[in-house]
Write a protein that holds these residues in place. Sequence first.
Motif, PDB file in Angstrom:
ATOM      1  N   ILE A   1       0.842  -1.210   0.000  1.00 61.10           N
ATOM      2  CA  ILE A   1       0.000   0.000   0.000  1.00 61.10           C
ATOM      3  C   ILE A   1       0.873   1.254   0.000  1.00 61.10           C
ATOM      4  CG2 ILE A   1      -1.631   1.364   1.372  1.00 61.10           C
ATOM      5  CD1 ILE A   1      -2.943  -0.975  -0.124  1.00 61.10           C
ATOM      6  N   ASP A   2       1.907   1.279   0.850  1.00 57.58           N
ATOM      7  CA  ASP A   2       2.798   2.452   0.893  1.00 57.58           C
ATOM      8  C   ASP A   2       3.421   2.713  -0.478  1.00 57.58           C
ATOM      9  OD1 ASP A   2       2.288   2.857   3.557  1.00 57.58           O
ATOM     10  OD2 ASP A   2       4.152   1.965   4.277  1.00 57.58           O
ATOM     11  N   LYS A   3       3.842   1.640  -1.143  1.00 60.85           N
ATOM     12  CA  LYS A   3       4.472   1.790  -2.455  1.00 60.85           C
ATOM     13  C   LYS A   3       3.464   2.274  -3.488  1.00 60.85           C
ATOM     14  CE  LYS A   3       7.707   1.927  -5.231  1.00 60.85           C
ATOM     15  NZ  LYS A   3       8.544   3.111  -5.051  1.00 60.85           N
ATOM     16  N   SER A   4       2.249   1.778  -3.408  1.00 58.18           N
ATOM     17  CA  SER A   4       1.220   2.208  -4.369  1.00 58.18           C
ATOM     18  C   SER A   4       0.916   3.695  -4.204  1.00 58.18           C
ATOM     19  CB  SER A   4      -0.052   1.369  -4.206  1.00 58.18           C
ATOM     20  OG  SER A   4      -0.746   1.681  -3.009  1.00 58.18           O
ATOM     21  N   MET A   5       1.018   4.187  -2.990  1.00 56.49           N
ATOM     22  CA  MET A   5       0.770   5.610  -2.728  1.00 56.49           C
ATOM     23  C   MET A   5       1.956   6.470  -3.159  1.00 56.49           C
ATOM     24  SD  MET A   5      -1.010   5.338   1.050  1.00 56.49           S
ATOM     25  CE  MET A   5      -2.732   4.836   1.228  1.00 56.49           C
ATOM     26  N   ALA A   6       3.156   5.954  -2.952  1.00 53.94           N
ATOM     27  CA  ALA A   6       4.365   6.728  -3.246  1.00 53.94           C
ATOM     28  C   ALA A   6       4.595   6.916  -4.737  1.00 53.94           C
ATOM     29  CB  ALA A   6       5.575   6.047  -2.624  1.00 53.94           C
TER      30      ALA A   6
ATOM     31  N   ASP B   1       2.610   7.681 -11.328  1.00 54.18           N
ATOM     32  CA  ASP B   1       2.670   8.949 -10.600  1.00 54.18           C
ATOM     33  C   ASP B   1       2.418   8.739  -9.106  1.00 54.18           C
ATOM     34  OD1 ASP B   1       3.204  10.443 -12.817  1.00 54.18           O
ATOM     35  OD2 ASP B   1       1.184  11.287 -13.030  1.00 54.18           O
ATOM     36  N   PRO B   2       3.055   9.552  -8.262  1.00 49.48           N
ATOM     37  CA  PRO B   2       2.759   9.514  -6.828  1.00 49.48           C
ATOM     38  C   PRO B   2       1.387  10.111  -6.536  1.00 49.48           C
ATOM     39  CG  PRO B   2       4.200  11.362  -7.328  1.00 49.48           C
ATOM     40  CD  PRO B   2       4.030  10.582  -8.614  1.00 49.48           C
ATOM     41  N   MET B   3       0.904   9.915  -5.311  1.00 50.52           N
ATOM     42  CA  MET B   3      -0.378  10.491  -4.883  1.00 50.52           C
ATOM     43  C   MET B   3      -0.140  11.414  -3.689  1.00 50.52           C
ATOM     44  SD  MET B   3      -3.067   7.348  -5.121  1.00 50.52           S
ATOM     45  CE  MET B   3      -2.738   5.895  -6.124  1.00 50.52           C
ATOM     46  N   PRO B   4       0.457  12.587  -3.925  1.00 45.27           N
ATOM     47  CA  PRO B   4       0.865  13.458  -2.810  1.00 45.27           C
ATOM     48  C   PRO B   4      -0.297  14.098  -2.057  1.00 45.27           C
ATOM     49  CG  PRO B   4       1.210  14.564  -4.908  1.00 45.27           C
ATOM     50  CD  PRO B   4       0.837  13.149  -5.225  1.00 45.27           C
ATOM     51  N   ASN B   5      -1.494  14.101  -2.666  1.00 44.09           N
ATOM     52  CA  ASN B   5      -2.640  14.742  -2.008  1.00 44.09           C
ATOM     53  C   ASN B   5      -3.340  13.834  -0.999  1.00 44.09           C
ATOM     54  OD1 ASN B   5      -3.134  17.395  -3.750  1.00 44.09           O
ATOM     55  ND2 ASN B   5      -2.640  15.752  -5.177  1.00 44.09           N
ATOM     56  N   LEU B   6      -2.856  12.610  -0.825  1.00 43.55           N
ATOM     57  CA  LEU B   6      -3.569  11.640   0.003  1.00 43.55           C
ATOM     58  C   LEU B   6      -3.712  12.056   1.462  1.00 43.55           C
ATOM     59  CD1 LEU B   6      -2.492   8.079  -1.171  1.00 43.55           C
ATOM     60  CD2 LEU B   6      -4.830   8.866  -0.797  1.00 43.55           C
ATOM     61  N   TYR B   7      -2.813  12.931   1.961  1.00 46.99           N
ATOM     62  CA  TYR B   7      -2.976  13.294   3.372  1.00 46.99           C
ATOM     63  C   TYR B   7      -4.193  14.180   3.591  1.00 46.99           C
ATOM     64  CZ  TYR B   7      -0.154  17.728   2.863  1.00 46.99           C
ATOM     65  OH  TYR B   7       0.357  18.962   2.519  1.00 46.99           O
TER      66      TYR B   7
END
Length: 407
Positions: A119-124, A152-158
């Motif tokens: 999951i962490d890798k999929s988000m990064a 692409d990363p998903m930087p808006n997830l927070y």
Amino acid sequence: MSHPINVFSEIGKLKTVLLHRPGKELENLMPDYLERLLFDDIPYLEQAQREHDQFAELLVSKGVEVLYLEDLAAEALLNDEIKEKFVDQYLNEANIKSKTAKQKAKELLLALPTNRELIDKSMAGMQKVELPKFELSSLTDMVESDYPFVIDPMPNLYFTRDPFATIGHGVSLNHMYAETRNRETIYGQYIFDFHPRFAGKDLPRVYDRDDSTRIEGGDELVLSKDVLAIGISQRTDAASIEKMAKSIFAENMGFKHILAFNIGEYRKFMHLDTVFTMVDYDKFSIHPEIEGELVVYSISEGKDGLDIIREEDSLENILCKYLNIDKVHLIRCGGGNLTAAAREQWNDGSNTLTIAPGEVIVYDRNTITNKLLEEAGVKLNYLPGSELVRGRGGPRCMSMPIIREDI
């Protein structure tokens, strides 16, 4: 039966909340691609994590159960079949044009030792240099070779508020404004379909990620057990509000009115909760720039569909009417001074998270707005705002209530 989701207000005492601790997706931000990834700047990850940890610790100190998106998503991958289904869907939505790169990415993800690392890798996201070398044999591989990312990363997830939103006992799993964020909702899909906390609990789904028009959680506010407010904004279509209204009324969730706030399609406003939040039974923070041209439509259930009325009154009177109160206090971001208001709204001065009636979490940097909130009798809990704020979101944006006490 106790419901796994219970959100019938913006201000009831917060009991359970969902966060996402910023991760390596922020380190995959690059100046050349900031606009593509909806960022204006690059936060310093270690400091952003420290600020976020303080946010979580503050919530815990107030008796709030803090859940993390990354944990729930990992726990939702209950077996190898679900895990492979997730990876295939994730890669299909990642818009990888090269079949070879897609296959290599799948192998890399499935080889990770734990679900949480997957999951962490999929988000990064995934840089091309992370893949094992493969021969550029197709035209697609050769033409695409200059772009640094396979995924692409998903930087808006927070900003956990946006990909889905809790409403009553149900959830809207949203269709996002930008392709870069639309992939975020896959985590909500797997959590609500498979996580033991939510799966099979008969949660009404009042919007789905497959719907064709866009809506985001920052535009969805639960003002009371009878009234929702939804922003027509840069990121939410009027058509989406009509779809959601029909669904909410069909589900008999108890809501009687939906107020559609037309705040205009501006990046600086983005979502309704960046310009308007509820902080107490009769108090609201608001950005003064939206007041002059704000148009509000009330939507209710009619005999043959939706009854939609354009409200011809001041915002104060509209809120009094639908919330059944005598008077409201609008606390204006920046004290109504246009320069201060613009600066502090840009730094999320209006984006408060209410954790109990009259008690909120705010960024410490918005000194003028914070002083006005205190003068209005609101209790403030301060959060340092130097790095997290660079993503253009405040405490409300960074939190998704799962359970609030009824008021």
